[in-house]
Design a protein around this motif. Structure first.
Motif, mmCIF file in Angstrom:
data_model
loop_
_atom_site.group_PDB
_atom_site.id
_atom_site.type_symbol
_atom_site.label_atom_id
_atom_site.label_comp_id
_atom_site.label_asym_id
_atom_site.label_seq_id
_atom_site.Cartn_x
_atom_site.Cartn_y
_atom_site.Cartn_z
ATOM 1 N N THR A 19 28.967 20.828 -52.235
ATOM 2 C CA THR A 19 28.124 20.441 -51.113
ATOM 3 C C THR A 19 28.509 19.028 -50.687
ATOM 4 O O THR A 19 29.493 18.468 -51.193
ATOM 5 N N GLN A 20 27.790 18.461 -49.738
ATOM 6 C CA GLN A 20 27.903 17.037 -49.440
ATOM 7 C C GLN A 20 26.534 16.552 -48.992
ATOM 8 O O GLN A 20 25.674 17.348 -48.619
ATOM 9 N N PHE A 21 26.339 15.238 -49.080
ATOM 10 C CA PHE A 21 25.006 14.702 -48.812
ATOM 11 C C PHE A 21 24.602 14.877 -47.356
ATOM 12 O O PHE A 21 23.461 15.208 -47.056
ATOM 13 N N ASN A 22 25.522 14.675 -46.426
ATOM 14 C CA ASN A 22 25.191 14.771 -44.998
ATOM 15 C C ASN A 22 25.517 16.159 -44.475
ATOM 16 O O ASN A 22 26.539 16.758 -44.826
ATOM 17 N N ARG A 23 24.637 16.650 -43.582
ATOM 18 C CA ARG A 23 24.894 17.965 -42.986
ATOM 19 C C ARG A 23 25.961 17.879 -41.885
ATOM 20 O O ARG A 23 26.804 18.755 -41.755
ATOM 21 N N LEU B 295 28.697 15.498 -39.248
ATOM 22 C CA LEU B 295 29.533 14.303 -39.112
ATOM 23 C C LEU B 295 28.902 13.349 -38.101
ATOM 24 O O LEU B 295 28.505 13.771 -37.012
ATOM 25 N N PRO B 296 28.821 12.062 -38.411
ATOM 26 C CA PRO B 296 28.334 11.060 -37.440
ATOM 27 C C PRO B 296 29.469 10.663 -36.499
ATOM 28 O O PRO B 296 30.120 9.626 -36.670
ATOM 29 N N TRP B 297 29.689 11.484 -35.505
ATOM 30 C CA TRP B 297 30.881 11.375 -34.673
ATOM 31 C C TRP B 297 31.115 9.969 -34.112
ATOM 32 O O TRP B 297 32.247 9.494 -34.058
ATOM 33 N N GLN B 298 30.057 9.301 -33.698
ATOM 34 C CA GLN B 298 30.221 8.016 -33.022
ATOM 35 C C GLN B 298 30.421 6.855 -33.994
ATOM 36 O O GLN B 298 30.977 5.820 -33.615
ATOM 37 N N LEU C 155 33.106 7.483 -49.102
ATOM 38 C CA LEU C 155 31.883 7.865 -49.799
ATOM 39 C C LEU C 155 31.713 9.376 -49.859
ATOM 40 O O LEU C 155 31.352 9.930 -50.899
ATOM 41 N N ASN C 156 31.969 10.053 -48.770
ATOM 42 C CA ASN C 156 31.673 11.493 -48.658
ATOM 43 C C ASN C 156 32.957 12.307 -48.767
ATOM 44 O O ASN C 156 33.478 12.821 -47.785
ATOM 45 N N GLN C 157 33.431 12.435 -49.999
ATOM 46 C CA GLN C 157 34.712 13.083 -50.254
ATOM 47 C C GLN C 157 34.594 14.400 -51.017
ATOM 48 O O GLN C 157 35.567 14.864 -51.610
ATOM 49 N N ALA C 158 33.408 15.020 -51.017
ATOM 50 C CA ALA C 158 33.252 16.263 -51.769
ATOM 51 C C ALA C 158 34.213 17.342 -51.299
ATOM 52 O O ALA C 158 34.618 18.206 -52.083
#
Length: 500
Positions: free
Chosen positions: A105-109, A111-114, A123-126
């Motif tokens: 899984t990953q923490f964020n659902r 992508l924060p495109w901007q 940080l988010n390398q799952a």
């Protein structure tokens, strides 16, 4: 009763020191939030315990040893928030002797495109950290479950809940003791098996006891206990007129209550959670245990008739897995067929079907039994609840154990059954009776089974994976030709592995 909340699964997050302390602090924070979210899910029946982020081989190894020693820890959920070099995990995974599930899984659902930048990416390398971890699991040939999806989605919690129920049953099997009162029914093949190999591979122990041990317990039961239990029968069930106070068969009800109490005391004192008996060995009993067995199963005990210890242990495992779920779980036998309307199965047994599957209030009745040579036994009579269900069998096929599961749909009896004084269930097997029965027979599935309206086939598949036993599923997609090929491929694979 079975309380799954007594057990815990440890949530373990992998990372490394390459990214700095600020990143590790965020990893720990995110892990805690995921654990809180999973813990709030009604789908997961055990406690999820958050553990510190693991960043070194020694820390990983020590945690795995701690998990092995922790009596209430039944398994591990592993997640790689960042990239966690998998060579760090080898010693720990080699030492770990409890099941683990790999949560991808990953923490964020989204992508924060901007605003996405390299700090976010580090940080988010799952997406690739979990692939590194997955490789080492495959390289080491480790049996494990992989759950993929966003951690807040219900299907992820459902999959983890299914795995945790199977893990609970596997943990229970480590201490399971099965008591056999008498031996197997004479000349029956499928109820035999290698008890030593069962202890080695399935972990539970099976011990035999003469009926004299049990009969001695009946004599120790106080009359006041018997009267108290008989009153409970009167208040709980629709009791036949002849069994009520003052009825012509009241003494038989009191005998049934004494049998239940003696049997219950024996099992409790010996720490047994599953048992068998056989109508061919009833020395010291006034009647074959009927209501006693049914009520003990309702309290979570496993049971197998005619000395069938493998089914007794399977029913116990299914009881543990299904604790707290709607529906019920029981010992069952494919008894006879209805060949019209595509083919149905009437499942029943002489006496011993668990009232947890009953549709409505059970009736407590007494009727003759044409085998066993004892007094008429008291038993609970009812129709099963309806809906999707499974039947499952574990057999010893020589050199290994095999689990066969058939998905079924339980339906109401199409007409009353006034002359059939036993508990019963009617079902339509998937994909139909012809294919299901042929596949079951080719697999060597037993005539005894575990039956559950509460479980799905995935619960038992996860359990079989943990136990390292062959798993075969008969469902709506099954064809006899493909099923026979699966049996051939499995046989070839096991022989190549040196297992017959």
């Amino acid at each position: 009763m079975i309380d799954l909340k007594q057990w815990e699964v440890w949530f373990v997050t992998g990372s490394q020191h390459l990214y700095g302390q600020e990143t590790l602090d965020k990893v720990a924070q995110h892990s805690a939030e995921i654990v809180a979210g999973l813990s709030a899910s009604s789908s997961i029946p055990v406690r999820i315990v958050n553990k510190p982020v693991l960043t070194t081989p020694d820390a990983i190894y020590d945690l795995c040893l701690d998990a092995n020693r922790a009596k209430n820890c039944i398994g591990i959920i592993a997640w790689m928030h960042t990239f966690s070099p998998a060579k760090m995990w080898i010693a720990g995974l080699q030492a770990l002797n409890k099941p683990f599930v790999h949560l991808h899984t990953q923490f964020n659902r989204e992508l924060p495109w901007q605003t996405i930048d390299m700090d976010f990416m580090n940080l988010n390398q799952a997406a690739h950290g979990d692939r590194e971890f997955g490789f080492i699991g495959s390289r080491m040939r480790i049996n494990r479950k992989v759950v993929v999806g966003f951690w807040q989605d219900p299907d992820v919690a459902d999959e983890l809940g299914t795995w945790s129920r199977a893990t609970s049953a596997w943990h229970d099997a480590q201490q399971l003791k099965v008591a056999r009162f008498g031996d197997n029914m004479r000349n029956v093949a499928v109820t035999e098996g290698d008890k030593v190999q069962a202890k080695i591979q399935l972990r539970y122990s099976v011990d035999g006891y003469g009926l004299g041990y049990l009969a001695a317990r009946f004599g120790q039961v106080r009359d006041s206990e018997v009267e108290k239990l008989a009153k409970e029968y009167d208040e709980t069930y629709s009791v036949a007129e002849s069994l009520r106070p003052g009825g012509s068969k009241r003494a038989s009800l009191l005998d049934a209550a004494r049998i239940e109490l003696g049997l219950r005391h024996f099992l409790e004192d010996g720490g047994f959670r599953a048992f068998t008996d056989t109508f061919e060995d009833l020395h010291g009993l006034t009647q074959l245990p009927g209501a006693a067995v049914q009520r003990l199963m309702a309290d979570g005990y496993g049971f197998g008739a005619e000395g069938d210890w493998k089914t007794a242990a399977l029913v116990r495992a299914m009881k543990v897995m299904s604790a707290g779920l709607d529906g019920g779980t029981s010992f069952m036998e494919d008894y006879t067929y209805h060949w019209k309307d595509g083919g149905w199965v009437l499942g029943a047994h002489m006496l011993e079907i668990c009232p947890s599957i009953a549709a409505g209030r059970a009736s407590l009745e007494i009727h003759p039994l044409s085998i066993g040579g004892k007094a008429d036994p008291v038993r609970l009579v009812f129709d099963s609840q309806t809906g999707p269900a499974i039947v499952a069998s574990i057999v010893d096929v020589g050199g290994r154990f095999r689990m066969v599961v058939n998905r079924i749909n339980v339906i109401p009896p199409q007409e009353p059954l006034p002359n059939l004084p036993v508990a019963r269930a009617v079902w339509i097997p998937e994909p139909n009776l012809k294919v299901a029965a042929a596949s079951w027979i080719f697999a060597g599935g037993a005539h005894h089974a575990g039956f559950s309206l509460a479980l799905q086939s995935q619960h038992l598949e996860d359990f079989a994976e943990m136990a390292g036993i062959e798993f075969l599923l008969i469902d709506r997609d099954t064809t006899v030709a493909n099923f026979k090929n699966q049996l051939r491929w499995n046989d070839a694979a096991y022989r190549l592995a040196g297992i017959n």
